[in-house]
Design a protein around this motif. Structure first.
Motif, PDB file in Angstrom:
ATOM      1  N   SER A   1       0.887  -1.163   0.000  1.00 32.70           N
ATOM      2  CA  SER A   1       0.000   0.000   0.000  1.00 32.70           C
ATOM      3  C   SER A   1       0.928   1.216   0.000  1.00 32.70           C
ATOM      4  O   SER A   1       1.665   1.421   0.972  1.00 32.70           O
ATOM      5  N   GLY A   2       0.897   1.972  -1.079  1.00 36.68           N
ATOM      6  CA  GLY A   2       1.922   2.998  -1.295  1.00 36.68           C
ATOM      7  C   GLY A   2       2.070   3.993  -0.164  1.00 36.68           C
ATOM      8  O   GLY A   2       3.170   4.484   0.098  1.00 36.68           O
ATOM      9  N   ASP A   3       0.971   4.294   0.545  1.00 43.95           N
ATOM     10  CA  ASP A   3       1.063   5.286   1.617  1.00 43.95           C
ATOM     11  C   ASP A   3       1.497   4.668   2.950  1.00 43.95           C
ATOM     12  O   ASP A   3       1.538   5.347   3.962  1.00 43.95           O
ATOM     13  N   GLU A   4       1.817   3.360   2.946  1.00 39.93           N
ATOM     14  CA  GLU A   4       2.365   2.701   4.146  1.00 39.93           C
ATOM     15  C   GLU A   4       3.727   2.099   3.822  1.00 39.93           C
ATOM     16  O   GLU A   4       4.101   1.065   4.391  1.00 39.93           O
ATOM     17  N   SER A   5       4.480   2.720   2.932  1.00 39.97           N
ATOM     18  CA  SER A   5       5.727   2.102   2.469  1.00 39.97           C
ATOM     19  C   SER A   5       6.724   1.897   3.606  1.00 39.97           C
ATOM     20  O   SER A   5       7.403   0.867   3.672  1.00 39.97           O
ATOM     21  N   ILE A   6       6.807   2.848   4.524  1.00 41.42           N
ATOM     22  CA  ILE A   6       7.742   2.711   5.639  1.00 41.42           C
ATOM     23  C   ILE A   6       7.281   1.623   6.605  1.00 41.42           C
ATOM     24  O   ILE A   6       8.061   0.742   6.992  1.00 41.42           O
ATOM     25  N   ALA A   7       6.016   1.642   6.979  1.00 47.81           N
ATOM     26  CA  ALA A   7       5.519   0.679   7.976  1.00 47.81           C
ATOM     27  C   ALA A   7       5.678  -0.751   7.473  1.00 47.81           C
ATOM     28  O   ALA A   7       6.161  -1.634   8.201  1.00 47.81           O
ATOM     29  N   ASN A   8       5.269  -1.002   6.230  1.00 45.99           N
ATOM     30  CA  ASN A   8       5.333  -2.372   5.724  1.00 45.99           C
ATOM     31  C   ASN A   8       6.765  -2.839   5.506  1.00 45.99           C
ATOM     32  O   ASN A   8       7.113  -3.972   5.846  1.00 45.99           O
ATOM     33  N   SER A   9       7.603  -1.990   4.927  1.00 48.24           N
ATOM     34  CA  SER A   9       8.987  -2.422   4.682  1.00 48.24           C
ATOM     35  C   SER A   9       9.745  -2.581   6.006  1.00 48.24           C
ATOM     36  O   SER A   9      10.596  -3.462   6.143  1.00 48.24           O
ATOM     37  N   MET A  10       9.424  -1.752   6.986  1.00 46.28           N
ATOM     38  CA  MET A  10      10.086  -1.874   8.281  1.00 46.28           C
ATOM     39  C   MET A  10       9.694  -3.187   8.961  1.00 46.28           C
ATOM     40  O   MET A  10      10.548  -3.887   9.523  1.00 46.28           O
ATOM     41  N   ALA A  11       8.408  -3.548   8.888  1.00 47.32           N
ATOM     42  CA  ALA A  11       7.965  -4.803   9.509  1.00 47.32           C
ATOM     43  C   ALA A  11       8.625  -6.000   8.823  1.00 47.32           C
ATOM     44  O   ALA A  11       9.048  -6.951   9.492  1.00 47.32           O
ATOM     45  N   PHE A  12       8.718  -5.951   7.482  1.00 45.54           N
ATOM     46  CA  PHE A  12       9.370  -7.063   6.778  1.00 45.54           C
ATOM     47  C   PHE A  12      10.851  -7.157   7.162  1.00 45.54           C
ATOM     48  O   PHE A  12      11.362  -8.246   7.459  1.00 45.54           O
ATOM     49  N   CYS A  13      11.548  -6.010   7.131  1.00 44.32           N
ATOM     50  CA  CYS A  13      12.973  -6.013   7.481  1.00 44.32           C
ATOM     51  C   CYS A  13      13.186  -6.547   8.897  1.00 44.32           C
ATOM     52  O   CYS A  13      14.125  -7.323   9.144  1.00 44.32           O
ATOM     53  N   GLN A  14      12.323  -6.166   9.821  1.00 38.93           N
ATOM     54  CA  GLN A  14      12.469  -6.643  11.201  1.00 38.93           C
ATOM     55  C   GLN A  14      12.318  -8.158  11.284  1.00 38.93           C
ATOM     56  O   GLN A  14      13.022  -8.820  12.053  1.00 38.93           O
ATOM     57  N   ALA A  15      11.388  -8.717  10.492  1.00 34.29           N
ATOM     58  CA  ALA A  15      11.198 -10.173  10.509  1.00 34.29           C
ATOM     59  C   ALA A  15      12.491 -10.873  10.077  1.00 34.29           C
ATOM     60  O   ALA A  15      12.938 -11.833  10.718  1.00 34.29           O
ATOM     61  N   ILE A  16      13.098 -10.391   8.999  1.00 36.19           N
ATOM     62  CA  ILE A  16      14.341 -11.005   8.512  1.00 36.19           C
ATOM     63  C   ILE A  16      15.474 -10.775   9.522  1.00 36.19           C
ATOM     64  O   ILE A  16      16.270 -11.684   9.798  1.00 36.19           O
ATOM     65  N   GLU A  17      15.536  -9.581  10.065  1.00 37.53           N
ATOM     66  CA  GLU A  17      16.614  -9.282  11.042  1.00 37.53           C
ATOM     67  C   GLU A  17      16.483 -10.148  12.293  1.00 37.53           C
ATOM     68  O   GLU A  17      17.488 -10.530  12.892  1.00 37.53           O
ATOM     69  N   LYS A  18      15.260 -10.467  12.677  1.00 35.13           N
ATOM     70  CA  LYS A  18      15.082 -11.365  13.832  1.00 35.13           C
ATOM     71  C   LYS A  18      15.576 -12.764  13.496  1.00 35.13           C
ATOM     72  O   LYS A  18      16.256 -13.405  14.305  1.00 35.13           O
ATOM     73  N   ILE A  19      15.217 -13.241  12.316  1.00 35.80           N
ATOM     74  CA  ILE A  19      15.653 -14.580  11.918  1.00 35.80           C
ATOM     75  C   ILE A  19      17.179 -14.633  11.877  1.00 35.80           C
ATOM     76  O   ILE A  19      17.794 -15.607  12.297  1.00 35.80           O
ATOM     77  N   ALA A  20      17.789 -13.556  11.364  1.00 32.96           N
ATOM     78  CA  ALA A  20      19.251 -13.507  11.240  1.00 32.96           C
ATOM     79  C   ALA A  20      19.929 -13.120  12.545  1.00 32.96           C
ATOM     80  O   ALA A  20      21.170 -13.132  12.621  1.00 32.96           O
ATOM     81  N   GLN A  21      19.131 -12.755  13.556  1.00 32.56           N
ATOM     82  CA  GLN A  21      19.663 -12.251  14.834  1.00 32.56           C
ATOM     83  C   GLN A  21      20.622 -11.093  14.577  1.00 32.56           C
ATOM     84  O   GLN A  21      21.736 -11.039  15.104  1.00 32.56           O
ATOM     85  N   LEU A  22      20.154 -10.197  13.738  1.00 35.21           N
ATOM     86  CA  LEU A  22      20.955  -9.052  13.311  1.00 35.21           C
ATOM     87  C   LEU A  22      20.572  -7.826  14.140  1.00 35.21           C
ATOM     88  O   LEU A  22      19.403  -7.428  14.152  1.00 35.21           O
ATOM     89  N   GLU A  23      21.502  -7.252  14.835  1.00 35.51           N
ATOM     90  CA  GLU A  23      21.248  -6.030  15.607  1.00 35.51           C
ATOM     91  C   GLU A  23      21.668  -4.841  14.762  1.00 35.51           C
ATOM     92  O   GLU A  23      22.858  -4.634  14.494  1.00 35.51           O
TER      93      GLU A  23
END
Length: 539
Positions: A232-254
């Motif tokens: 949803s173009g007007d939620e670009s930050i919220a959605n991409s941030m949630a996706f990045c956080q999911a991957i960073e958690k899996i990778a245990q990336l701080e």
């Protein structure tokens, strides 16, 4: 995450008389695998009544190649502690059905309809589920099964959608959409009216279905960041941030502290420009052009600021896995503070005009009311629940990124005043209008809390290969509310399953209740006051 909190919830589970295996992962996720899936309803009912959890989403997954079964994860969350529960059951592929949770959480029905669309699996004993999103797909085509390929060519197969018949003396039916007069996305609304009063309204969505979750399975995880921005173009930050956080958690990336600060800044800037736009739209729909145009100018200032900082008016291209792509200097931060001060001075003057205009306020007051019980029954989140006096905010309940560095605690007096204000919200358009005003002021306050940016890197690379079939939950509070992204990795850093639940998907059904006993002419302003995303719902 406070280990004592996890220990507290694990001790509660130990006292339950059910057979299950459990483990904790990603700091705040408790995973529970029930040995007997027939106990699911009873188990979830106890989680609701005794541990005060609510259903957030249901995640179906085709694991026939690995576990010889389909899996179903019921994601439940607490509104008081930073903890999530995944209740997992496995479903035999030869007898593929699952128990319905609708007696415990009535709104589970929309997730059950979604699963039926995407996987062709129904709830036990129920063969009458209406399509939710895939109305005109060929029969026996289930796009999220692993044996369906994303490049499959499909024929358009129109099927009749059965609206609930409303009959009686004087009842008329008004079909609206899916194509609308303005530049908005498609959606069909079927009104039943008696005179001018709406006695029933049923929605049919799904026209903007893009197959986001399936497409992601065939993309690199870095490209999925770009895909998530376009949910949803007007939620670009919220959605991409949630996706990045999911991957960073899996990778245990701080990720670096500075990148957390920058993510917060852009998330709040996204919230501000959207709320200005929605407030302007509400005023436009009640004919107060002066206020609408003045607020539209403020939105334009915010979008120009977005472009100056990131190169994109809609803030595309800010987030990446491991941090951000866009750096902000302390000089730019000072400019942001200065510009927000000017914009909000104007905003308060405009607001004064609006609040002193009785014809505007009367038009908003008592229009499109949703009851608190309705909010609970439908699992409504974000501003749509706050307007009825129920405070749900992922930034506070499950603080992520730099939000975890912010002290949300208030003085007892401020907390009491906040509770009084919440209880005065009656769920009408005016309550949603004023809740957005509160959110705007709060976003400015959050941005002001960052007076100095950390030095150092804004990104840390993901160098190791992620463990196949490991999973993580990312989340963010968009301007519409709680946004959830769950990812299970596949082999070679591919995505095995990507589940998205936006606030719009959780909330759309409430509009059918908000319009009841209002006149048809009120529908545009009621609809605008919620400001749901069609694209974010249809995925």
């Amino acid at each position: 995450m406070n280990n004592k909190t996890i220990e507290h919830y694990m001790s509660k589970l130990e006292h339950l008389e059910f057979k299950f295996k459990s483990h904790v992962q990603n700091n705040n996720e408790i995973h529970i695998e029930l040995e007997d899936s027939s106990k699911l309803i009873e188990f979830c009912n106890i989680l609701k009544l005794e541990i005060n959890l609510r259903l957030l989403t249901m995640i179906y997954c085709d694991e026939r190649k690995t576990n010889h079964a389909f899996s179903l994860r019921y994601l439940l969350g607490s509104d008081t502690d930073d903890v999530f529960f995944f209740v997992v059951i496995f479903i035999d592929k030869k007898h593929a059905y699952f128990p319905s949770l609708s007696d415990v959480f009535p709104y589970s029905i929309k997730y059950e309809r979604e699963i039926n669309d995407m996987f062709g699996i129904q709830t036990q004993g129920d063969t009458t589920l209406k399509p939710l999103l895939l109305h005109d797909f060929q029969k026996n085509i289930f796009p999220l099964r692993k044996d369906f390929h994303a490049n499959t060519e499909l024929n358009y197969t129109p099927r009749k959608f059965e609206f609930t018949p409303i009959t009686g003396d004087g009842i008329c039916e008004i079909p609206v959409g899916p194509i609308h007069a303005g530049i908005i996305e498609p959606g069909h609304f079927r009104f039943s009216v008696l005179g001018e009063n709406i006695v029933n309204m049923e929605t049919r969505l799904g026209y903007a279905h893009k197959g986001i979750e399936k497409i992601a399975e065939n993309m690199s995880i870095n490209n999925v960041v770009l895909l998530s921005e376009r949910i949803s173009g007007d939620e670009s930050i919220a959605n991409s941030m949630a996706f990045c956080q999911a991957i960073e958690k899996i990778a245990q990336l701080e990720i670096p502290e500075k990148s957390k600060q920058i993510r917060l800044l852009f998330a709040e800037l996204e919230r501000i420009y959207n709320h200005f736009g929605t407030l302007s739209g509400i005023l436009n729909d009640v004919g107060f052009s002066y206020g609408a145009s003045r607020l539209e100018i403020l939105k334009e200032y915010m979008m120009q600021l977005n472009e100056k900082l990131s190169g994109s008016r809609l803030l595309f291209g800010v987030n990446q896995i491991g941090g951000v792509k866009v750096d902000i200097s302390n000089t730019s931060l000072a400019d942001i503070h200065s510009m927000l001060n000017d914009i909000f001075q104007n905003f308060e003057k405009i607001l004064e005009h609006i609040q002193s205009n009785s014809s505007v306020i009367d038009r908003l007051r008592n229009t499109g009311i949703i009851e608190k019980q309705t909010v609970n029954d439908l699992g409504i989140v974000g501003l749509s629940s706050i307007c009825a006096g129920i405070d749900t905010d992922t930034r506070k309940n499950h603080p992520y990124g730099y939000y975890s560095s912010i002290n949300f605690e208030q003085t007892p007096r401020a907390d009491m005043e906040q509770q009084v204000k919440l209880q005065k919200r009656i769920g009408d358009v005016l309550s949603r209008f004023m809740s957005r005003v509160d959110e705007l002021r709060y976003s400015k306050k959050l941005i002001e809390s960052i007076s100095n940016l950390e030095t150092g890197e804004i990104h840390i690379p993901l160098e190791s290969e992620l463990i196949p079939f490991s999973s993580g939950l990312g989340y963010a509070e968009s301007h519409r509310g709680e946004t959830l992204h769950w990812v299970m990795m596949g082999e070679d850093n591919s995505i095995f399953r990507y589940k998205i639940r936006t606030a719009s998907f959780a909330n759309w059904s409430v509009i059918e209740h908000a319009v009841l006993n209002n006149i048809v002419a009120d529908f545009p302003v009621i609809n605008k006051s919620f400001d749901f995303s069609y694209s974010g719902n249809d995925l």
